[in-house]
Design an enzyme around this catalytic site. Structure first.
Site, PDB file in Angstrom:
ATOM      1  N   GLU A 111      -6.825  -3.220  -7.142  1.00 51.82           N
ATOM      2  CA  GLU A 111      -5.997  -2.507  -8.106  1.00 51.82           C
ATOM      3  C   GLU A 111      -5.364  -1.327  -7.381  1.00 51.82           C
ATOM      4  O   GLU A 111      -6.004  -0.702  -6.541  1.00 51.82           O
ATOM      5  CB  GLU A 111      -6.816  -1.966  -9.285  1.00 51.82           C
ATOM      6  CG  GLU A 111      -7.390  -3.027 -10.204  1.00 51.82           C
ATOM      7  CD  GLU A 111      -8.762  -3.520  -9.761  1.00 51.82           C
ATOM      8  OE1 GLU A 111      -9.220  -4.536 -10.306  1.00 51.82           O
ATOM      9  OE2 GLU A 111      -9.373  -2.902  -8.860  1.00 51.82           O
ATOM     10  N   TYR A 123       0.247  -3.561   1.059  1.00 53.38           N
ATOM     11  CA  TYR A 123      -0.501  -4.735   0.607  1.00 53.38           C
ATOM     12  C   TYR A 123       0.386  -5.979   0.624  1.00 53.38           C
ATOM     13  O   TYR A 123      -0.075  -7.064   0.996  1.00 53.38           O
ATOM     14  CB  TYR A 123      -1.078  -4.502  -0.786  1.00 53.38           C
ATOM     15  CG  TYR A 123      -2.064  -3.356  -0.857  1.00 53.38           C
ATOM     16  CD1 TYR A 123      -3.015  -3.157   0.142  1.00 53.38           C
ATOM     17  CD2 TYR A 123      -2.039  -2.470  -1.915  1.00 53.38           C
ATOM     18  CE1 TYR A 123      -3.909  -2.103   0.070  1.00 53.38           C
ATOM     19  CE2 TYR A 123      -2.936  -1.415  -1.997  1.00 53.38           C
ATOM     20  CZ  TYR A 123      -3.864  -1.230  -0.993  1.00 53.38           C
ATOM     21  OH  TYR A 123      -4.753  -0.200  -1.053  1.00 53.38           O
TER      22      TYR A 123
END
Length: 169
Positions: A111, A123
């Site tokens: 998250e 990411y």
């Protein structure tokens, strides 16, 4: 623009209990709701997890905590000292994590704050893709968290080409 290369004196190694005073200092300088010492101790005590430290000159400058739940890895915490950010250290930690997992079929999740565009871009470089939201996930301001996944389906070729490597201690 190519990704930043990590410092040449950066060493990646297993995070240890003796690192925790430095880790807590970085955590408190970085997050409005930092992890407690007990949370780090719990994660370090899990035999199936991967906890890494990035050091420079013997000082911790970043860390990563990843837990394994059955067949899924959950990246719980990754943090770089505020004075050392944007130098490729987080990318080096992520690369080492993937090397340690060493499974092309591994599924990873995390998250991240929706407002944290630099982290989301990092990411995505590693094959993570947005897959939903956790509404009002962050307690300090009620911000939503973007749920991201890295699976064989999110990867084009599974390689880490272009992601810098560093020495291991």
């Amino acid at each position: 623009m190519s990704p930043p290369q990590p410092p040449t004196d950066l060493v990646l190694r297993r995070l240890s209990y003796s690192d925790l005073p430095q880790v807590i200092g970085i955590e408190r300088r970085s997050f409005p709701t930092p992890w407690s010492l007990a949370m780090f101790v719990l994660e370090l005590s899990k035999p199936s997890g991967i906890c890494l430290a990035a050091t420079q000159g013997g000082r911790v400058v970043g860390y990563l905590v990843c837990s394994r739940y059955d067949a899924v890895w959950h990246l719980m915490n990754i943090c770089i000292d505020p004075d050392k950010r944007r130098h490729g250290i987080a990318a080096a930690l992520l690369r080492r994590l993937l090397e340690r997992i060493d499974d092309p079929n591994a599924q990873l999740t995390l998250e991240v704050r929706r407002s944290n565009e630099p982290a989301i871009a990092l990411y995505e470089r590693f094959g993570f893709r947005g897959a939903g939201l956790r509404r009002r996930y962050y307690q300090d301001n009620g911000e939503d968290a973007l749920i991201m996944w890295r699976t064989p389906a999110t990867l084009r070729d599974g390689s880490l080409e272009g992601v810098p490597d560093v020495q291991t201690a």
